[in-house]
Scaffold this motif. Structure first.
Motif, PDB file in Angstrom:
ATOM      1  N   ARG A 260      -5.589  -0.872  -3.803  1.00  0.00           N
ATOM      2  CA  ARG A 260      -5.153  -1.703  -4.917  1.00  0.00           C
ATOM      3  C   ARG A 260      -4.199  -2.789  -4.418  1.00  0.00           C
ATOM      4  O   ARG A 260      -3.382  -2.537  -3.528  1.00  0.00           O
ATOM      5  N   THR A 261      -4.306  -3.973  -5.049  1.00  0.00           N
ATOM      6  CA  THR A 261      -3.388  -5.065  -4.756  1.00  0.00           C
ATOM      7  C   THR A 261      -2.964  -5.713  -6.059  1.00  0.00           C
ATOM      8  O   THR A 261      -3.784  -5.926  -6.954  1.00  0.00           O
ATOM      9  N   ALA A 262      -1.677  -5.983  -6.172  1.00  0.00           N
ATOM     10  CA  ALA A 262      -1.151  -6.705  -7.330  1.00  0.00           C
ATOM     11  C   ALA A 262      -0.359  -7.902  -6.832  1.00  0.00           C
ATOM     12  O   ALA A 262       0.276  -7.849  -5.774  1.00  0.00           O
ATOM     13  N   TRP A 263      -0.407  -8.989  -7.630  1.00  0.00           N
ATOM     14  CA  TRP A 263       0.314 -10.205  -7.289  1.00  0.00           C
ATOM     15  C   TRP A 263       1.180 -10.633  -8.466  1.00  0.00           C
ATOM     16  O   TRP A 263       0.784 -10.482  -9.634  1.00  0.00           O
ATOM     17  N   LEU A 264       2.349 -11.165  -8.176  1.00  0.00           N
ATOM     18  CA  LEU A 264       3.230 -11.757  -9.168  1.00  0.00           C
ATOM     19  C   LEU A 264       3.554 -13.177  -8.716  1.00  0.00           C
ATOM     20  O   LEU A 264       3.695 -13.431  -7.515  1.00  0.00           O
ATOM     21  N   ALA A 265       3.670 -14.089  -9.680  1.00  0.00           N
ATOM     22  CA  ALA A 265       4.029 -15.468  -9.343  1.00  0.00           C
ATOM     23  C   ALA A 265       4.863 -16.057 -10.471  1.00  0.00           C
ATOM     24  O   ALA A 265       4.700 -15.677 -11.644  1.00  0.00           O
ATOM     25  N   HIS A 266       5.749 -16.974 -10.103  1.00  0.00           N
ATOM     26  CA  HIS A 266       6.638 -17.585 -11.090  1.00  0.00           C
ATOM     27  C   HIS A 266       6.731 -19.087 -10.823  1.00  0.00           C
ATOM     28  O   HIS A 266       6.668 -19.515  -9.664  1.00  0.00           O
ATOM     29  N   PRO A 267       6.880 -19.904 -11.882  1.00  0.00           N
ATOM     30  CA  PRO A 267       6.949 -21.355 -11.681  1.00  0.00           C
ATOM     31  C   PRO A 267       8.057 -21.826 -10.745  1.00  0.00           C
ATOM     32  O   PRO A 267       7.992 -22.951 -10.221  1.00  0.00           O
ATOM     33  N   ASP A 268       9.088 -21.005 -10.508  1.00  0.00           N
ATOM     34  CA  ASP A 268      10.152 -21.424  -9.592  1.00  0.00           C
ATOM     35  C   ASP A 268       9.753 -21.296  -8.128  1.00  0.00           C
ATOM     36  O   ASP A 268      10.541 -21.598  -7.236  1.00  0.00           O
ATOM     37  N   GLY A 269       8.500 -20.863  -7.867  1.00  0.00           N
ATOM     38  CA  GLY A 269       8.011 -20.731  -6.500  1.00  0.00           C
ATOM     39  C   GLY A 269       8.072 -19.325  -5.943  1.00  0.00           C
ATOM     40  O   GLY A 269       7.601 -19.083  -4.819  1.00  0.00           O
ATOM     41  N   SER A 270       8.613 -18.394  -6.678  1.00  0.00           N
ATOM     42  CA  SER A 270       8.667 -17.006  -6.223  1.00  0.00           C
ATOM     43  C   SER A 270       7.289 -16.361  -6.329  1.00  0.00           C
ATOM     44  O   SER A 270       6.524 -16.647  -7.256  1.00  0.00           O
ATOM     45  N   TRP A 271       6.997 -15.465  -5.380  1.00  0.00           N
ATOM     46  CA  TRP A 271       5.760 -14.703  -5.461  1.00  0.00           C
ATOM     47  C   TRP A 271       5.944 -13.350  -4.771  1.00  0.00           C
ATOM     48  O   TRP A 271       6.873 -13.156  -3.978  1.00  0.00           O
ATOM     49  N   ALA A 272       5.054 -12.416  -5.117  1.00  0.00           N
ATOM     50  CA  ALA A 272       5.068 -11.093  -4.486  1.00  0.00           C
ATOM     51  C   ALA A 272       3.635 -10.585  -4.401  1.00  0.00           C
ATOM     52  O   ALA A 272       2.803 -10.872  -5.271  1.00  0.00           O
ATOM     53  N   ARG A 273       3.362  -9.839  -3.345  1.00  0.00           N
ATOM     54  CA  ARG A 273       2.065  -9.176  -3.168  1.00  0.00           C
ATOM     55  C   ARG A 273       2.318  -7.723  -2.785  1.00  0.00           C
ATOM     56  O   ARG A 273       3.028  -7.464  -1.804  1.00  0.00           O
ATOM     57  N   ALA A 274       1.776  -6.804  -3.555  1.00  0.00           N
ATOM     58  CA  ALA A 274       1.929  -5.368  -3.284  1.00  0.00           C
ATOM     59  C   ALA A 274       0.566  -4.780  -2.955  1.00  0.00           C
ATOM     60  O   ALA A 274      -0.391  -4.938  -3.721  1.00  0.00           O
ATOM     61  N   GLU A 275       0.471  -4.093  -1.825  1.00  0.00           N
ATOM     62  CA  GLU A 275      -0.797  -3.543  -1.354  1.00  0.00           C
ATOM     63  C   GLU A 275      -0.620  -2.067  -1.034  1.00  0.00           C
ATOM     64  O   GLU A 275       0.386  -1.664  -0.431  1.00  0.00           O
ATOM     65  N   ALA A 276      -1.610  -1.266  -1.425  1.00  0.00           N
ATOM     66  CA  ALA A 276      -1.539   0.166  -1.145  1.00  0.00           C
ATOM     67  C   ALA A 276      -2.919   0.777  -1.211  1.00  0.00           C
ATOM     68  O   ALA A 276      -3.826   0.259  -1.874  1.00  0.00           O
ATOM     69  N   THR A 277      -3.068   1.903  -0.533  1.00  0.00           N
ATOM     70  CA  THR A 277      -4.269   2.718  -0.653  1.00  0.00           C
ATOM     71  C   THR A 277      -4.074   3.672  -1.820  1.00  0.00           C
ATOM     72  O   THR A 277      -3.236   4.577  -1.760  1.00  0.00           O
ATOM     73  N   LYS A 278      -4.823   3.423  -2.889  1.00  0.00           N
ATOM     74  CA  LYS A 278      -4.748   4.247  -4.098  1.00  0.00           C
ATOM     75  C   LYS A 278      -3.303   4.418  -4.554  1.00  0.00           C
ATOM     76  O   LYS A 278      -2.637   3.476  -4.914  1.00  0.00           O
ATOM     77  N   PHE A 279      -2.771   5.661  -4.488  1.00  0.00           N
ATOM     78  CA  PHE A 279      -1.476   5.939  -5.098  1.00  0.00           C
ATOM     79  C   PHE A 279      -0.349   6.076  -4.076  1.00  0.00           C
ATOM     80  O   PHE A 279       0.703   6.627  -4.370  1.00  0.00           O
ATOM     81  N   GLU A 280      -0.564   5.561  -2.880  1.00  0.00           N
ATOM     82  CA  GLU A 280       0.472   5.598  -1.852  1.00  0.00           C
ATOM     83  C   GLU A 280       1.556   4.561  -2.151  1.00  0.00           C
ATOM     84  O   GLU A 280       1.325   3.588  -2.871  1.00  0.00           O
ATOM     85  N   PRO A 281       2.760   4.739  -1.597  1.00  0.00           N
ATOM     86  CA  PRO A 281       3.796   3.703  -1.747  1.00  0.00           C
ATOM     87  C   PRO A 281       3.291   2.371  -1.185  1.00  0.00           C
ATOM     88  O   PRO A 281       2.710   2.336  -0.104  1.00  0.00           O
ATOM     89  N   PRO A 282       3.503   1.282  -1.906  1.00  0.00           N
ATOM     90  CA  PRO A 282       2.931   0.002  -1.474  1.00  0.00           C
ATOM     91  C   PRO A 282       3.810  -0.732  -0.466  1.00  0.00           C
ATOM     92  O   PRO A 282       5.038  -0.618  -0.469  1.00  0.00           O
ATOM     93  N   THR A 283       3.148  -1.505   0.379  1.00  0.00           N
ATOM     94  CA  THR A 283       3.837  -2.512   1.184  1.00  0.00           C
ATOM     95  C   THR A 283       3.888  -3.794   0.369  1.00  0.00           C
ATOM     96  O   THR A 283       2.863  -4.262  -0.141  1.00  0.00           O
TER      97      THR A 283
END
Length: 306
Positions: free
Chosen positions: A230-253
């Protein structure tokens, strides 16, 4: 989709952009009407004609002369008018931007488009003591409120949930944060570390998503699930962003960049929910000032939208 209606699409059309219209599930339409506490003597304004389902139910219940429906899309309005005429119903239909001055005044306003903050025109069209039912844009929160003598309204965030497309001012919505999301998909973050909670489809985690968008107005989310993880992304108009990656239910990087640490703020909201057993949104008090700002409060927590 992106201003192109399915009735007008050719087989090889590939529209881009966000969805701009849909036919709302009938149980959700009925839910919104029930929140309106509508009686036979009430005049109702339906904001967001769409396919005309809510308008049809309301006109059957109240009589056509007590129901007005508005939508910014002239084709949707014309199609709904013809559709309801075939059912023997003739409510009033108006094509206009629902955030502009509205025709007439009403005992009840039920919106199946979301707004943030409440448009002043909605408050002005609501009679004293009238009831407004709407959803707050970019949340799953249903706001119900009674008109107050000062021109505002007071009510609650219902212990219920719904989500609708937001009000728009043209045939399509303005571009989102596509370029920033592209960066988030490929770049290494300034800050990279493991986090506690599994990657989730934030938009379907309604309470957390609503608290996130209230805490960080303008934030956008995306999610993908594959056999690999699974991968999730967050983005904001101020230029901030985040990407979280993990195998199923493991703690994400999680990779994060920009002036905010978006995933860290999301993590704090999820931690708050786990520690307290929930978030303070559903059932909280809501006060809408005459300028449309929404003031939420419950216990020691408060927030202002708009």
């Amino acid at each position: 989709m992106g201003g192109l209606h399915a009735d007008h699409a050719k087989p090889d059309d590939r529209p881009t952009g966000l969805p701009t219209s849909s036919a709302t599930l009938t149980p959700l339409v009925v839910k919104m009407l029930r929140h309106g506490r509508i009686a036979a003597e009430h005049d109702l304004l339906d904001i967001g004609t769409g396919a005309g389902g809510l308008t049809a139910i309301a006109a059957t219940r109240l009589g056509s002369d007590r129901v007005t429906s508005v939508d910014i899309d002239g084709y949707l309005v014309d199609a709904a008018r013809d559709r309801l005429a075939g059912m023997g119903l003739s409510p009033h239909f108006v094509t206009q931007d629902a955030t502009d001055a509205l025709p007439g005044d009403y005992d009840r306003i039920v919106a199946t488009v979301s707004a943030r903050p409440v448009p002043v025109s909605w408050l002005q069209a609501l009679r004293r003591g009238g009831r407004l039912v709407t959803t707050i844009a970019d949340t799953a929160l249903i706001l119900t409120a009674w008109k107050t003598p000062d021109g505002g309204a007071t009510g609650v965030i219902e212990r219920d949930w719904a989500g609708f497309m937001t009000t728009r001012h043209g045939s399509a919505y303005p571009p989102g944060l596509d370029e920033l999301f592209e960066t988030a998909r490929e770049a290494d973050g300034e800050n990279v570390k493991l986090f506690r909670y599994p990657v989730t489809d934030i938009r379907n985690n309604w309470e957390v998503w609503s608290m996130l968008t209230i805490s960080i107005p303008g934030i956008e989310v995306d999610f993908e699930e594959t056999p690999e993880g699974r991968t999730a992304w967050l983005a904001h108009p101020d230029g901030s962003w985040a990407r979280a990656e993990a195998t199923k239910f493991e703690p994400p990087t999680v990779h994060q960049s920009g002036p905010r640490r978006l995933w860290s703020e999301l993590e704090s909201i999820r931690n708050w929910r786990e520690v307290e057993g929930g978030l303070p949104l559903y059932g909280c008090r809501a006060v809408v000032t005459p300028d449309g700002a929404i003031h939420l409060s419950r216990g020691r927590w408060s927030a202002t939208i708009g």
